[in-house]
Design an enzyme around this catalytic site. Sequence first.
Site, PDB file in Angstrom:
ATOM      1  N   ARG A  40      39.494  34.826  36.207  1.00  0.00           N
ATOM      2  CA  ARG A  40      39.988  36.112  36.701  1.00  0.00           C
ATOM      3  C   ARG A  40      40.219  36.086  38.194  1.00  0.00           C
ATOM      4  O   ARG A  40      39.571  35.329  38.907  1.00  0.00           O
ATOM      5  CB  ARG A  40      38.985  37.212  36.372  1.00  0.00           C
ATOM      6  CG  ARG A  40      38.805  37.409  34.872  1.00  0.00           C
ATOM      7  CD  ARG A  40      38.112  38.707  34.530  1.00  0.00           C
ATOM      8  NE  ARG A  40      36.680  38.688  34.766  1.00  0.00           N
ATOM      9  CZ  ARG A  40      36.066  39.450  35.666  1.00  0.00           C
ATOM     10  NH1 ARG A  40      36.752  40.263  36.424  1.00  0.00           N
ATOM     11  NH2 ARG A  40      34.764  39.392  35.804  1.00  0.00           N
ATOM     12  N   THR A  41      41.151  36.937  38.629  1.00  0.00           N
ATOM     13  CA  THR A  41      41.410  37.049  40.062  1.00  0.00           C
ATOM     14  C   THR A  41      40.257  37.802  40.702  1.00  0.00           C
ATOM     15  O   THR A  41      39.964  38.922  40.304  1.00  0.00           O
ATOM     16  CB  THR A  41      42.715  37.822  40.307  1.00  0.00           C
ATOM     17  OG1 THR A  41      43.782  37.122  39.702  1.00  0.00           O
ATOM     18  CG2 THR A  41      42.973  37.947  41.797  1.00  0.00           C
ATOM     19  N   LEU A  42      39.626  37.189  41.669  1.00  0.00           N
ATOM     20  CA  LEU A  42      38.512  37.852  42.350  1.00  0.00           C
ATOM     21  C   LEU A  42      38.893  38.265  43.763  1.00  0.00           C
ATOM     22  O   LEU A  42      38.540  39.333  44.218  1.00  0.00           O
ATOM     23  CB  LEU A  42      37.300  36.925  42.389  1.00  0.00           C
ATOM     24  CG  LEU A  42      36.725  36.580  41.015  1.00  0.00           C
ATOM     25  CD1 LEU A  42      35.692  35.475  41.131  1.00  0.00           C
ATOM     26  CD2 LEU A  42      36.102  37.815  40.383  1.00  0.00           C
ATOM     27  N   ASN A  52      41.703  41.715  35.718  1.00  0.00           N
ATOM     28  CA  ASN A  52      42.332  40.493  36.211  1.00  0.00           C
ATOM     29  C   ASN A  52      43.644  40.849  36.887  1.00  0.00           C
ATOM     30  O   ASN A  52      44.726  40.511  36.398  1.00  0.00           O
ATOM     31  CB  ASN A  52      42.580  39.542  35.038  1.00  0.00           C
ATOM     32  CG  ASN A  52      43.074  38.197  35.495  1.00  0.00           C
ATOM     33  OD1 ASN A  52      42.967  37.853  36.681  1.00  0.00           O
ATOM     34  ND2 ASN A  52      43.623  37.414  34.585  1.00  0.00           N
TER      35      ASN A  52
END
Lengths: 251, 273
Positions: free
Chosen positions: A28-30, A132
Site C-alpha cells: 500500500r501507498t504509505l 491505498n
Amino acid sequence: MFFFSLMQFTASKQPENCLLGPESDSQRTLYPYVTGTSVVALKYKDGILMAADMGGSYGSTLRYKSVERMKPIGKHSLLGASGEISDFQEILKYLDELILYDNMWDDGNSLGPKEVHNYLTRVMYNRRNKFNPLWNSLVLGGVKKGEKYLGTVSMIGVNFEDNHVATGFGNHLARPILRQEWHENLSFEDGVKLLEKCMRVLLYRDRSAINKLQIAKITEEGMTISPPYSLKTYWEFAAFENPTQGAVGSW
Amino acid sequence: MFRNQYDTDVTTWSPAGRLFQVEYAMEAVKQGSAAIGLRSKTHVVLGCVNKANSELSSHQKKIFKVDDHIGVAIAGLTADGRVLSRYMRNECINYNFTYESPLPVGRLVVQLADRAQVCTQRSWKRPYGVGLLVAGLDESGAHLYYNCPSGNYFEYQAFAIGSRSQAAKTYLERRFENLADSSRDDLVKDALMAIRETLQGETLKSSICTVAVVGVGEPFHILDQETVQQMINAFEIVGEQEGPAAEPDDASGQEAAAEQGGSTDEGVAPMDI
C-alpha cells in the site's frame, strides 16, 4: 495455557504474496517519494489556462527539474497533477486506456472533460477506500462543444468544479489572488499574466517550487503547452536587506 | 415453418448455413403485438398496441423507460423484454455514476446486441425471444434502433415490429422522407396513424395503445391515456368499422404460447433482415 494458545496463532506461516497480515502493508501507498508542487488553473474567454512548474522533489531535495506535470487527455481535456509523480504516470496509463476504448467506438461520441473528471473521482475515491491512495491532487480542465469545464480531485476523492482551482500551496497562496482578480472572459494575455502572478508568489514562498514552468492552454481547437521558461524575480526588496533588523537574535 | 432435423440446438448449423433456433426466435417477435418507432432530428416516438388477454386482466407493459434519454418498446416474449430492460437500465445507471453523463444510445445498443449474440452461441442457452425498438438521444442526435434476437441491430428512421407490422411499415414508408423535420406533435400523430394501420379496422382508442416520447429537452416518458385520446380525437384518427372485428392476436407474446402453431405463414422469409 493462555500464552500457549497465543503461540499457536502466531505459528502459522503465510506465503509472501498473501495480502492478509503484516506483509500486505508493503503493497500500500504509505508516503509519497517524488513529488510535484502546486498546479494553478483558471477559465478564460476561450477555454482553460493551466500552469505548473517542472520540478520533482525528492523530499526536501529539488531533484528533478524537467518533469512535465500537465498532459493532454483525448481531444478535449488537460490534466495537471501535483503529488507523487509515479502515481500521476499510473493515472495517465488508466486514462490512456479509457480514451483508447472511447475512440474505438468510433461513433461520434467522445468523453469530454466532465466525464474524465468524474471517472478520475471514482478512481481516486475507490483507491482511498481501500487505504491505498494515488497520492495526487489533480486538476482537470477542458472545453467541449463550447462549454468550458474546470475541476479538481484530491487523493481522498474530494472533487469540485470552479472558475479557478489550485492544488497544494496554490490553494493558500494563489486562490486568494484569483478570488480578487479573476473575472469572466479574461483575454489570453490577461489570463497568462494572472497565472504568472500566482506562480511568482509560489516561487517566492513555496520551498518546493522551482523557477522553470510551463503554461498550458486548452480551447475548442485543441491543446498547446508552452516551452519551459522562467519568471523574472526581484530580490532587492528593502525589507530583505537587513532581515533581522527588527528582531535581534533572529536569522 | 417445417420441422427440421437441424433445429434442435442453437449451436447446430443447417447444411444451408442457417441457425434455425435463431430464426424461430425471430418468429416469436413476429407473433407479438405490434410496436412501432419513428424519429425526427430532435424527437423519437415509440408506440405499441396493447391487447389484454381478457376484459378482466390488465395489459402487458411493452414500453420501458431505460433512462431519461432512452426508452424501449418490445415485441415478443415480454418476460425476456423485461429482463433486457433491466440490463439496459443497469448499464445506463452504471455509466452515469462513473461519468456523470448519459450513456450514448449507440453504445448501449451494441452492448445489448453482444449479449443477444452470446445466446446464439452457447448450447446451454436459448436466444432471447424479443425484438426491441430502442429510442434515444445522444450527442449525435436522435436515434431509433432495432435489436433482434439474432444479435443484429440496425438504425432506422422509422420501423415496426410484431404482428401486422407490415401494414404499419407500408404507412411509414410513405411518410419517412418527411419525418426528419417533423414537429413533435406531427411525429406522435404519425405514430398513432401507424398503430391504427396494424389494427386493421378496429377503432383506435387510447385504451388499446401506448405512446411514449423522448426528445431534446423532453425526457423519455409515456404519454398518459387522456393526452393520447385527445390527440386521437384532434387528428380524427378513428378507424372505419369494417365487418367483423379483426381476430385479436395472441396477447403480447407470453411464454406459454406454445400453441402458436397454425398461425404461421409458410412463405415468410426466415431471417427478416
